[in-house]
Design a protein around this motif. Structure first.
Motif, PDB file in Angstrom:
ATOM      1  N   ALA A  55       0.834  -1.206   0.000  1.00 48.00           N
ATOM      2  CA  ALA A  55       0.000   0.000   0.000  1.00 48.00           C
ATOM      3  C   ALA A  55       0.869   1.256   0.000  1.00 48.00           C
ATOM      4  O   ALA A  55       0.510   2.272  -0.619  1.00 48.00           O
ATOM      5  CB  ALA A  55      -0.928  -0.006   1.206  1.00 48.00           C
ATOM      6  N   SER A  56       2.002   1.205   0.679  1.00 51.30           N
ATOM      7  CA  SER A  56       2.915   2.350   0.712  1.00 51.30           C
ATOM      8  C   SER A  56       3.495   2.629  -0.669  1.00 51.30           C
ATOM      9  O   SER A  56       3.677   3.801  -1.050  1.00 51.30           O
ATOM     10  CB  SER A  56       4.046   2.096   1.712  1.00 51.30           C
ATOM     11  N   ILE A  57       3.807   1.562  -1.419  1.00 57.73           N
ATOM     12  CA  ILE A  57       4.316   1.748  -2.775  1.00 57.73           C
ATOM     13  C   ILE A  57       3.272   2.448  -3.643  1.00 57.73           C
ATOM     14  O   ILE A  57       3.578   3.387  -4.393  1.00 57.73           O
ATOM     15  CB  ILE A  57       4.718   0.395  -3.394  1.00 57.73           C
ATOM     16  N   ILE A  58       2.009   2.001  -3.546  1.00 51.91           N
ATOM     17  CA  ILE A  58       0.939   2.624  -4.327  1.00 51.91           C
ATOM     18  C   ILE A  58       0.789   4.091  -3.955  1.00 51.91           C
ATOM     19  O   ILE A  58       0.675   4.968  -4.830  1.00 51.91           O
ATOM     20  CB  ILE A  58      -0.385   1.866  -4.110  1.00 51.91           C
ATOM     21  N   ALA A  59       0.793   4.389  -2.655  1.00 51.29           N
ATOM     22  CA  ALA A  59       0.649   5.771  -2.200  1.00 51.29           C
ATOM     23  C   ALA A  59       1.843   6.623  -2.623  1.00 51.29           C
ATOM     24  O   ALA A  59       1.686   7.790  -3.018  1.00 51.29           O
ATOM     25  CB  ALA A  59       0.495   5.796  -0.681  1.00 51.29           C
ATOM     26  N   LEU A  60       3.048   6.036  -2.561  1.00 50.59           N
ATOM     27  CA  LEU A  60       4.257   6.779  -2.922  1.00 50.59           C
ATOM     28  C   LEU A  60       4.252   7.137  -4.403  1.00 50.59           C
ATOM     29  O   LEU A  60       4.579   8.277  -4.776  1.00 50.59           O
ATOM     30  CB  LEU A  60       5.486   5.942  -2.579  1.00 50.59           C
ATOM     31  N   VAL A  61       3.901   6.181  -5.249  1.00 54.23           N
ATOM     32  CA  VAL A  61       3.842   6.445  -6.695  1.00 54.23           C
ATOM     33  C   VAL A  61       2.750   7.466  -7.000  1.00 54.23           C
ATOM     34  O   VAL A  61       2.910   8.344  -7.851  1.00 54.23           O
ATOM     35  CB  VAL A  61       3.604   5.133  -7.473  1.00 54.23           C
TER      36      VAL A  61
ATOM     37  N   LEU B 211       4.166  -1.432 -11.547  1.00 54.38           N
ATOM     38  CA  LEU B 211       4.523  -1.791 -10.179  1.00 54.38           C
ATOM     39  C   LEU B 211       3.340  -1.592  -9.239  1.00 54.38           C
ATOM     40  O   LEU B 211       3.116  -2.408  -8.333  1.00 54.38           O
ATOM     41  CB  LEU B 211       5.719  -0.956  -9.715  1.00 54.38           C
ATOM     42  N   CYS B 212       2.560  -0.529  -9.446  1.00 55.06           N
ATOM     43  CA  CYS B 212       1.363  -0.306  -8.629  1.00 55.06           C
ATOM     44  C   CYS B 212       0.346  -1.422  -8.847  1.00 55.06           C
ATOM     45  O   CYS B 212      -0.313  -1.869  -7.898  1.00 55.06           O
ATOM     46  CB  CYS B 212       0.738   1.043  -8.965  1.00 55.06           C
ATOM     47  N   ASN B 213       0.195  -1.864 -10.105  1.00 58.03           N
ATOM     48  CA  ASN B 213      -0.696  -2.984 -10.379  1.00 58.03           C
ATOM     49  C   ASN B 213      -0.232  -4.240  -9.655  1.00 58.03           C
ATOM     50  O   ASN B 213      -1.050  -4.969  -9.087  1.00 58.03           O
ATOM     51  CB  ASN B 213      -0.749  -3.249 -11.890  1.00 58.03           C
ATOM     52  N   LEU B 214       1.074  -4.475  -9.654  1.00 58.76           N
ATOM     53  CA  LEU B 214       1.615  -5.650  -8.968  1.00 58.76           C
ATOM     54  C   LEU B 214       1.408  -5.552  -7.464  1.00 58.76           C
ATOM     55  O   LEU B 214       1.033  -6.534  -6.812  1.00 58.76           O
ATOM     56  CB  LEU B 214       3.100  -5.789  -9.294  1.00 58.76           C
ATOM     57  N   SER B 215       1.620  -4.381  -6.888  1.00 54.75           N
ATOM     58  CA  SER B 215       1.429  -4.192  -5.451  1.00 54.75           C
ATOM     59  C   SER B 215      -0.043  -4.362  -5.071  1.00 54.75           C
ATOM     60  O   SER B 215      -0.357  -4.963  -4.032  1.00 54.75           O
ATOM     61  CB  SER B 215       1.921  -2.806  -5.032  1.00 54.75           C
ATOM     62  N   PHE B 216      -0.937  -3.813  -5.885  1.00 53.15           N
ATOM     63  CA  PHE B 216      -2.370  -3.971  -5.642  1.00 53.15           C
ATOM     64  C   PHE B 216      -2.761  -5.445  -5.680  1.00 53.15           C
ATOM     65  O   PHE B 216      -3.538  -5.928  -4.838  1.00 53.15           O
ATOM     66  CB  PHE B 216      -3.149  -3.186  -6.694  1.00 53.15           C
ATOM     67  N   LEU B 217      -2.191  -6.175  -6.640  1.00 53.47           N
ATOM     68  CA  LEU B 217      -2.463  -7.613  -6.751  1.00 53.47           C
ATOM     69  C   LEU B 217      -1.957  -8.362  -5.523  1.00 53.47           C
ATOM     70  O   LEU B 217      -2.647  -9.245  -4.998  1.00 53.47           O
ATOM     71  CB  LEU B 217      -1.814  -8.145  -8.026  1.00 53.47           C
TER      72      LEU B 217
END
Length: 305
Positions: free
Chosen positions: A41-47, A61-67
Motif C-alpha cells: 500500500a505504501s508503494i501505491i501511495a508513494l507512486v 509496479l502499482c498494479n503488482l502491489s495492488f495484486l
C-alpha cells in the motif's frame, strides 16, 4: 454422511502440531501479513504522490502491489483461523471460489511480470523511442489485458473443478484450497481437470516466462554493449529488482503447477505454497524499494514533507 452423498464442506488441516507451534506460526503469519499490506500500500501511495514516478514502469509496479495485497488477503486471514482452530471448515462453494481467486491472481501476476519485462526491454534497448513506444494508452491496455487474461484463463479450470465429486474423506492437508488437494480427495475422474491444469500452466506460466526470458536476453545483450561502466550499472539497476522478483515467483510457480499430474507431495506443496502466497508478496515491496534509487529518493522526499 450417508453412503453416496457428496461432501458439502472440507476441513483444512493447516499445520498440525502443538498449540505453542501453531501459535508461533500465527504470530509469524500475522506479522508478514501486516508488513505485506502496509508495504505494498505504501508503494501505491508513494507512486501516486510522486510526480517523477508517474511512468509506465511504476504504473505496472502499482498494479503488482495492488495484486499482492489481494493475493495475501485471500490466504492469510483464513490460514490464521485454521491454525487457531476457530475456522477450520470451508464450504465447497467457498473452496472453489478461493481456488479461482488465487489462481486468477497468480495468472495475472505472471502476465504482469512479462509485461514489466517487456517494458524494461523497450526502456533499455530503445531508450530514445521509449516514450513513444510505451505510452500511457499502451501501458493501460497491457495492464488491463493482464488482469482480464489472468481471470479468463482460470475460468474453465475452476468450472471443471467445481464439477468434481467428493465422497470422503473431507480433510484437506493444507491451509487453503488448491488444485492438488482437490484432485487428491475427488472420487470422480480427475483426468479432465489435470489436463486443463497442465494446459493452462503451459499457456500462462511457461509462455509468460518465455516472454520474460527473451526480453532479458535482449536486455543483458544491450547492457553488455554499453562501454561506460557507470552506464552499465545504471541500466542494470533499472531491471535487477524485477529480475529478482521474477526468479523467486517463477521458480515456485513452476514447481506447483507445471507438471502433467498431481504427483507432488502435498506436504511439500504446502511449504512451497507458503513461500508463494505469504513470503513473495512480502518481499516484493522491499526488493523494489531497496534496489531502486528513484523509489528511495521519492521515499526520502515523502518523509521530509
Amino acid at each position: 454422511m450417508a453412503n453416496g452423498t457428496s461432501v458439502e464442506e472440507f476441513i483444512l488441516l493447516g499445520f498440525p502440531g502443538t498449540w505453542q507451534y501453531r501459535a508461533s506460526l500465527v504470530v509469524v503469519f500475522a506479522l508478514m501479513y501486516t508488513l505485506t499490506v502496509v508495504g505494498n500500500a505504501s508503494i501505491i501511495a508513494l507512486v501516486w504522490r510522486s510526480s517523477n514516478l508517474h511512468t509506465p514502469m511504476y504504473f505496472f509496479l502499482c498494479n503488482l502491489s495492488f495484486l499482492e495485497i489481494w493475493y495475501t488477503m485471500g490466504v492469510v486471514p483464513k490460514a490464521i483461523g485454521v491454525m487457531l482452530g476457530t475456522s477450520q471448515t470451508i464450504s465447497f462453494s467457498v473452496c472453489i471460489l478461493q481456488l479461482f481467486f488465487l489462481l486468477s491472481l497468480g495468472s495475472t501476476e505472471c502476465f504482469l511480470l512479462a509485461v514489466m519485462a517487456y517494458d524494461r526491454y523497450l526502456a533499455i534497448c530503445y531508450p530514445l523511442r521509449y516514450s513513444s513506444l510505451m505510452n500511457s494508452v499502451l501501458s493501460v491496455r497491457l495492464a488491463l489485458s493482464s488482469w482480464l487474461g489472468g481471470f479468463l484463463s482460470i475460468s474453465l479450470l475452476a468450472f471443471l473443478t467445481s464439477r468434481l465429486t467428493f465422497c470422503g474423506p473431507d480433510v484437506i492437508n493444507h491451509f487453503l484450497c488448491d488444485i492438488d488437494s482437490c484432485l487428491a480427495l475427488s472420487c470422480s475422474d480427475t483426468w479432465p481437470v489435470e489436463l486443463a491444469t497442465f494446459l493452462v500452466s503451459i499457456i500462462v506460466v511457461v509462455a509468460s516466462c518465455v516472454v520474460t526470458l527473451v526480453s532479458y536476453m535482449y536486455i543483458i545483450s544491450s547492457i553488455l554493449r554499453i562501454r561506460s561502466v557507470h552506464g552499465r550499472k545504471k541500466a542494470f539497476s533499472t531491471c535487477s529488482a524485477h529480475l529478482s522478483v521474477v526468479t523467486i515467483w517463477y521458480g515456485s510457480t513452476m514447481f506447483l503447477y507445471v507438471k502433467p499430474s498431481a504427483q507432488n507431495s502435498l506436504d511439500l506443496n504446502k511449504i512451497v505454497n507458503t513461500f508463494n502466497t505469504v513470503v513473495t508478496p512480502l518481499l516484493n515491496p522491499f526488493i523494489y524499494t531497496l534496489r531502486n534509487k528513484e523509489v528511495k529518493l521519492a521515499l526520502v522526499r515523502a518523509f521530509q514533507k
